[in-house]
Motif scaffolding. Sequence first.
Motif, mmCIF file in Angstrom:
data_model
loop_
_atom_site.group_PDB
_atom_site.id
_atom_site.type_symbol
_atom_site.label_atom_id
_atom_site.label_comp_id
_atom_site.label_asym_id
_atom_site.label_seq_id
_atom_site.Cartn_x
_atom_site.Cartn_y
_atom_site.Cartn_z
ATOM 1 N N ARG A 1 0.832 -1.198 0.000
ATOM 2 C CA ARG A 1 0.000 0.000 0.000
ATOM 3 C C ARG A 1 0.877 1.263 0.000
ATOM 4 N NH1 ARG A 1 -4.809 -1.500 4.399
ATOM 5 N NH2 ARG A 1 -5.616 -3.347 3.264
ATOM 6 N N GLU A 2 1.923 1.222 0.839
ATOM 7 C CA GLU A 2 2.824 2.369 0.881
ATOM 8 C C GLU A 2 3.542 2.551 -0.450
ATOM 9 O OE1 GLU A 2 4.348 5.685 2.666
ATOM 10 O OE2 GLU A 2 2.832 4.283 3.453
ATOM 11 N N ARG A 3 3.902 1.423 -1.073
ATOM 12 C CA ARG A 3 4.561 1.492 -2.375
ATOM 13 C C ARG A 3 3.628 2.091 -3.418
ATOM 14 N NH1 ARG A 3 6.784 -4.054 -4.521
ATOM 15 N NH2 ARG A 3 7.537 -4.006 -2.359
ATOM 16 N N LEU A 4 2.325 1.746 -3.343
ATOM 17 C CA LEU A 4 1.352 2.304 -4.275
ATOM 18 C C LEU A 4 1.238 3.815 -4.093
ATOM 19 C CD1 LEU A 4 -0.803 1.904 -6.437
ATOM 20 C CD2 LEU A 4 -2.459 1.427 -4.615
ATOM 21 N N LYS A 5 1.271 4.283 -2.833
ATOM 22 C CA LYS A 5 1.241 5.720 -2.582
ATOM 23 C C LYS A 5 2.465 6.406 -3.189
ATOM 24 C CE LYS A 5 -1.421 5.478 1.729
ATOM 25 N NZ LYS A 5 -1.400 5.773 3.188
ATOM 26 N N GLN A 6 3.620 5.741 -3.066
ATOM 27 C CA GLN A 6 4.828 6.335 -3.631
ATOM 28 C C GLN A 6 4.729 6.448 -5.154
ATOM 29 O OE1 GLN A 6 7.921 3.749 -2.202
ATOM 30 N NE2 GLN A 6 8.070 4.771 -0.202
ATOM 31 N N LEU A 7 4.216 5.412 -5.779
ATOM 32 C CA LEU A 7 4.073 5.439 -7.232
ATOM 33 C C LEU A 7 3.114 6.534 -7.664
ATOM 34 C CD1 LEU A 7 3.982 1.600 -8.033
ATOM 35 C CD2 LEU A 7 5.856 3.203 -8.437
#
Length: 351
Positions: free
Chosen positions: A78-84
């Motif tokens: 989820r955090e990676r999706l926010k970064q993207l």
Amino acid sequence: MAEPQNEVLSNIRQYAMDARELQDEQMDVDASDTETRLEQTLKQLQAQVQEQQAALEKLRASSQLNVYQAAYASQDPRERLKQLRAVKNAYTDLTPITPFLPKKDSVLPALLAARTLQQNVQGTKEAIASTQDQITKTESALRREEANLHDANLINKAMQDRIERLQAQQADRTQKTPAQLAKELIETKREQKRGYDNQMKRLDVAFHEFISEYLAPMLAAEELGGPVTGDMPEIEDEMLAAGFTAKGKAKSTKKPVPELKRQRTIDQIWGKKAVVDDEQLTEAEAADHEMRKLIEGLFATLMGPGGGKAYFELERDSAASRFLVRAKIAQFHPKDARKLRLIDFGRELDD
């Protein structure tokens, strides 16, 4: 979004046209104006850097996000999706912004072009040096290969000639009777023997000339207390007649040496070998005669019953025998220095 992109492309085209027009115009060679333009360009770049740094600091202050952690992908999906999504939004927001372009009177394009040109020139020089080195190595390798090819061609030609001769000999032998072949073989061996005999005669003459003209005077000088054979190549009869000092140096030849004293010295050293056919020999002649007799005795022993293992009995320790040992032509008996034999060059030297 298409309109901002079109605007950016339009600005880029306009800048390219303006730069081309500036290149077509006459170059301004005023040094003071160029320095002023450089200062202006430098100030613009510094102002742009300061502006970007201020914006970065403002962004860091307004955001609670750790920039260093955000630089790496998170392990949480989820955090990676926010970064993207943040990266996507950043690209979307920055794309319509007009890129920073220098002004018309800026010297930054000229500086960038000069730097690129200098890099290209330096790279070209390095490439030329490297290419020249490779050419030199290639030419050297080519010469070696050409020499090897020449040698290989010569060997190939020699082998072909040899094969042709052998084939011709084989064809010739098949047409002759055994008696004819035997007769030809005997004649060939006789011809080889005659050639060996002639060669032995020539070598014998050359050997005796060497002893008489060069070796005998040096042997006589060593017998008379002079230098070791080979240390003084040029020795005259007057030097042998005068003798040598205790240090091995030739005495003065100004005063003639009495013949009686000279003959007494010769008889004392060489004895009966100093007389041949009732004629008294000189020092060099006596040394020559002794060396010949020693060589004859060594050859006779070598060809005798004992072969290469038999030793020749020496009458005395002479300069001739010592010279043969130093020249690796003969060797003393390991337990008796009065025995000498020629070295068998087909075997190793005895310890």
